[in-house]
Design a protein around this motif. Structure first.
Motif, short mmCIF file in Angstrom:
data_model
loop_
_atom_site.label_atom_id
_atom_site.label_comp_id
_atom_site.label_asym_id
_atom_site.label_seq_id
_atom_site.Cartn_x
_atom_site.Cartn_y
_atom_site.Cartn_z
N ASP A 13 -42.92 8.28 -4.29
CA ASP A 13 -42.06 7.48 -3.42
C ASP A 13 -40.60 7.93 -3.44
O ASP A 13 -39.75 7.30 -2.82
CB ASP A 13 -42.13 6.00 -3.83
CG ASP A 13 -43.53 5.43 -3.69
OD1 ASP A 13 -44.26 5.88 -2.79
OD2 ASP A 13 -43.89 4.53 -4.48
N ILE A 14 -40.30 9.02 -4.13
CA ILE A 14 -38.93 9.49 -4.33
C ILE A 14 -38.54 10.57 -3.32
O ILE A 14 -39.34 11.46 -3.02
CB ILE A 14 -38.74 10.05 -5.76
CG1 ILE A 14 -39.00 8.97 -6.80
CG2 ILE A 14 -37.37 10.68 -5.95
CD1 ILE A 14 -38.02 7.85 -6.79
N ARG A 15 -37.32 10.48 -2.82
CA ARG A 15 -36.72 11.55 -2.00
C ARG A 15 -35.38 11.91 -2.62
O ARG A 15 -34.64 11.04 -3.07
CB ARG A 15 -36.47 11.07 -0.57
CG ARG A 15 -37.73 10.87 0.21
CD ARG A 15 -37.47 10.32 1.59
NE ARG A 15 -36.59 11.18 2.38
CZ ARG A 15 -35.84 10.74 3.39
NH1 ARG A 15 -35.84 9.48 3.72
NH2 ARG A 15 -35.09 11.58 4.05
N LEU A 16 -35.06 13.19 -2.62
CA LEU A 16 -33.77 13.69 -3.09
C LEU A 16 -33.03 14.25 -1.89
O LEU A 16 -33.54 15.13 -1.20
CB LEU A 16 -33.98 14.78 -4.15
CG LEU A 16 -34.82 14.38 -5.36
CD1 LEU A 16 -35.07 15.60 -6.24
CD2 LEU A 16 -34.15 13.27 -6.14
N ILE A 17 -31.83 13.75 -1.63
CA ILE A 17 -31.08 14.13 -0.44
C ILE A 17 -29.74 14.73 -0.88
O ILE A 17 -29.02 14.13 -1.67
CB ILE A 17 -30.86 12.91 0.48
CG1 ILE A 17 -32.23 12.33 0.87
CG2 ILE A 17 -30.05 13.30 1.70
CD1 ILE A 17 -32.17 11.01 1.58
N ARG A 18 -29.42 15.92 -0.33
CA ARG A 18 -28.21 16.63 -0.76
C ARG A 18 -26.91 16.02 -0.24
O ARG A 18 -25.94 15.92 -0.95
CB ARG A 18 -28.28 18.10 -0.35
CG ARG A 18 -27.10 18.88 -0.88
CD ARG A 18 -27.21 20.37 -0.70
NE ARG A 18 -28.47 20.94 -1.09
CZ ARG A 18 -28.83 21.27 -2.34
NH1 ARG A 18 -28.02 21.04 -3.33
NH2 ARG A 18 -30.00 21.80 -2.57
N GLN A 19 -26.85 15.65 1.02
CA GLN A 19 -25.58 15.18 1.56
C GLN A 19 -25.77 13.83 2.20
O GLN A 19 -26.37 13.76 3.27
CB GLN A 19 -25.05 16.19 2.58
CG GLN A 19 -23.65 15.93 3.04
CD GLN A 19 -22.62 15.93 1.92
OE1 GLN A 19 -22.77 16.60 0.92
NE2 GLN A 19 -21.59 15.14 2.06
N PRO A 20 -25.34 12.74 1.62
CA PRO A 20 -24.67 12.65 0.33
C PRO A 20 -25.67 12.87 -0.81
O PRO A 20 -26.88 12.82 -0.58
CB PRO A 20 -24.13 11.23 0.30
CG PRO A 20 -25.09 10.46 1.15
CD PRO A 20 -25.55 11.42 2.22
N VAL A 21 -25.18 13.09 -2.01
CA VAL A 21 -26.04 13.31 -3.18
C VAL A 21 -26.72 11.98 -3.49
O VAL A 21 -26.14 11.09 -4.09
CB VAL A 21 -25.22 13.82 -4.38
CG1 VAL A 21 -26.13 14.07 -5.56
CG2 VAL A 21 -24.46 15.08 -4.01
N LEU A 22 -27.98 11.86 -3.05
CA LEU A 22 -28.64 10.57 -3.04
C LEU A 22 -30.08 10.68 -3.55
O LEU A 22 -30.80 11.61 -3.21
CB LEU A 22 -28.64 10.05 -1.60
CG LEU A 22 -29.03 8.63 -1.33
CD1 LEU A 22 -28.07 7.65 -1.99
CD2 LEU A 22 -29.05 8.38 0.18
N LEU A 23 -30.46 9.71 -4.34
CA LEU A 23 -31.82 9.56 -4.83
C LEU A 23 -32.36 8.28 -4.20
O LEU A 23 -31.75 7.23 -4.34
CB LEU A 23 -31.79 9.44 -6.35
CG LEU A 23 -33.01 8.95 -7.09
CD1 LEU A 23 -34.15 9.93 -6.92
CD2 LEU A 23 -32.68 8.78 -8.55
N THR A 24 -33.45 8.37 -3.44
CA THR A 24 -34.00 7.19 -2.78
C THR A 24 -35.45 6.98 -3.17
O THR A 24 -36.17 7.93 -3.48
CB THR A 24 -33.91 7.29 -1.24
OG1 THR A 24 -34.79 8.30 -0.79
CG2 THR A 24 -32.51 7.57 -0.78
N ALA A 25 -35.87 5.74 -3.12
CA ALA A 25 -37.27 5.38 -3.33
C ALA A 25 -37.69 4.48 -2.18
O ALA A 25 -36.99 3.52 -1.86
CB ALA A 25 -37.45 4.67 -4.66
N SER A 26 -38.81 4.81 -1.56
CA SER A 26 -39.28 4.02 -0.45
C SER A 26 -40.80 4.12 -0.38
O SER A 26 -41.35 5.21 -0.33
CB SER A 26 -38.67 4.53 0.86
OG SER A 26 -39.07 3.71 1.92
N GLY A 27 -41.46 2.97 -0.42
CA GLY A 27 -42.91 2.93 -0.35
C GLY A 27 -43.48 2.01 -1.40
O GLY A 27 -42.80 1.65 -2.36
#
Length: 78
Positions: A35-49
């Protein structure tokens, strides 16, 4: 893996990720790595699901790269 960042600590393995946010009111966030996504701009850690939806800003790209290596998740460009 244990990773300290300005808001607390990230504890991660191949199956799950736990974030412990420090401060007056301590908060713990947990999610499966699926459920994790790592996004570079902005430096973001997300969880969805799976009934989970949250995001946390990390301090820098190096922390994002460490998590990417540990979890086997590619960093997304936005």
């Amino acid at each position: 893996m244990n990773l300290n960042f300005s808001q607390g600590r990230v504890i991660a393995n191949q199956h799950e990720l736990v974030i412990r946010l420090e401060g007056k009111n301590r908060v713990t966030l947990q999610a499966r790595t699926d459920d994790i996504r790592l996004i570079r701009q902005p430096v973001l850690l997300t969880a969805s699901g799976s009934g989970v939806h949250w995001s946390v800003h990390l301090d820098d790209d190096a922390q994002l790269a460490q998590l990417s290596d540990e979890l086997g998740i590619a960093i997304e460009e936005m």
